[in-house]
Scaffold this active site. Structure first.
Site, PDB file in Angstrom:
ATOM      1  N   HIS A 141       0.821  -1.210   0.000  1.00 35.82           N
ATOM      2  CA  HIS A 141       0.000   0.000   0.000  1.00 35.82           C
ATOM      3  C   HIS A 141       0.859   1.267   0.000  1.00 35.82           C
ATOM      4  CE1 HIS A 141      -4.129  -1.508   0.604  1.00 35.82           C
ATOM      5  NE2 HIS A 141      -3.557  -2.513   1.243  1.00 35.82           N
ATOM      6  N   HIS A 209      -7.840  -7.497  -1.467  1.00 38.26           N
ATOM      7  CA  HIS A 209      -6.531  -6.854  -1.645  1.00 38.26           C
ATOM      8  C   HIS A 209      -6.013  -7.047  -3.075  1.00 38.26           C
ATOM      9  CE1 HIS A 209      -2.400  -5.808   0.037  1.00 38.26           C
ATOM     10  NE2 HIS A 209      -2.085  -6.383  -1.111  1.00 38.26           N
TER      11      HIS A 209
END
Length: 227
Positions: A141, A209
Site C-alpha cells: 500500500h 486486496h
C-alpha cells in the site's frame, strides 16, 4: 456592484490557490482518486476506529483516497464495468503511509491490547500475527498502487456478501476458502474477474486486496500523510 465583482474574483483566486496547494502536497505520479472517479465510494477504515487496532491510524488525517495516477485510471475502468451491472466500488484503503505501517507494528507488539480480537482475529493469537504474515514491516500500500475494496449495490449502497468482513485475519478471507455459499463464491469471483481484467492482481489470502501490475513505484515506500 464593482466591489461585489472584486469580492467574487478574490474568492475565486483563493479557491484556485487552495486547490493548487492541495495538489502540490502529492508527489508526482499520485492523484486524489475522487478527481478521477467522482462517484467512487470511499470508507477509509484506518481513518476511523472500525479496524483491528480500534483507533485512527497514524498518517490518516482525512477520508481521502490517494493512489498513483496509473492505479486510479485502471480503477476507473473497473468502476465503468461495474456500472453496467448497477454495481459500484467501495474502497477501504489505498495509499498507506509508512508511519501507519509502523503504527500497526507497534500495536502488534503490545500483547495486552486485544480490544478488537473477537471481531477481527478471534482464532489467531496476537503474538503470532507477524509469523502468520497478517502484520508486516512493509506494505505494498505504501507504494501507492494497492487497494483494499469490495463491491456495493448501486441502488442500496450495501456491500455484496463476500463471506467474511474486510480485514478479517483467518482462512475465511482466503479467496479460495471452501466453506462459502454459492452466492458468496460468485461475488468473490465477480470481484476477482473485473479487477484482473484491468490488470490488478490479487493477494490470495485476502479477497479484498489488489495491486496494479507494472506499478510505477515497485521499490519505493512513501510516507506522506493523507490530508
Amino acid at each position: 456592484m464593482k466591489h461585489g465583482k472584486i469580492f467574487i474574483l478574490f474568492t475565486l483566486l483563493i479557491g484556485l490557490s487552495f486547490t493548487s496547494q492541495q495538489n502540490d502536497v502529492l508527489p508526482e505520479g499520485f492523484v486524489y482518486v475522487k478527481d478521477v472517479i467522482p462517484d467512487i465510494d470511499i470508507e477509509l477504515r484506518y481513518y476511523s476506529s472500525n479496524n483491528f487496532v480500534g483507533d485512527t491510524i497514524n498518517g490518516y488525517n482525512s477520508n481521502v483516497l490517494i493512489l498513483t495516477k496509473a492505479a486510479a485510471e485502471a480503477l476507473s475502468k473497473v468502476q465503468d464495468d461495474l456500472h453496467q451491472k448497477n454495481l459500484c466500488l467501495r474502497v477501504y484503503d489505498g495509499y498507506r503511509p509508512q508511519r501507519a505501517v509502523n503504527h500497526f507494528m507497534a500495536w502488534a507488539k503490545d500483547l495486552n491490547d486485544t480490544i478488537r480480537k473477537h471481531q477481527f482475529y478471534p482464532d489467531v493469537e496476537k503474538r503470532h500475527l507477524f509469523r502468520e504474515e497478517y502484520i508486516a514491516t512493509r506494505s505494498g500500500h505504501s507504494r501507492g498502487s494497492t487497494v483494499d475494496l469490495t463491491i456495493i449495490d448501486g441502488t442500496t449502497n450495501e456491500p455484496l456478501d463476500m463471506g467474511s468482513p474486510f480485514d478479517f485475519f483467518g482462512k475465511e478471507s482466503w479467496v479460495a476458502h471452501p466453506d462459502l455459499s454459492e452466492q458468496q463464491k460468485a461475488n468473490r469471483q465477480l470481484l476477482q474477474k473485473v479487477m484482473l481484467k484491468h490488470n490488478f492482481r490479487n493477494y490470495p489470502k485476502e479477497w479484498w486486496h489488489f495491486t496494479l501490475r507494472w506499478e510505477p513505484f515497485p521499490k519505493t515506500y512513501f510516507d506522506f500523510e493523507i490530508e
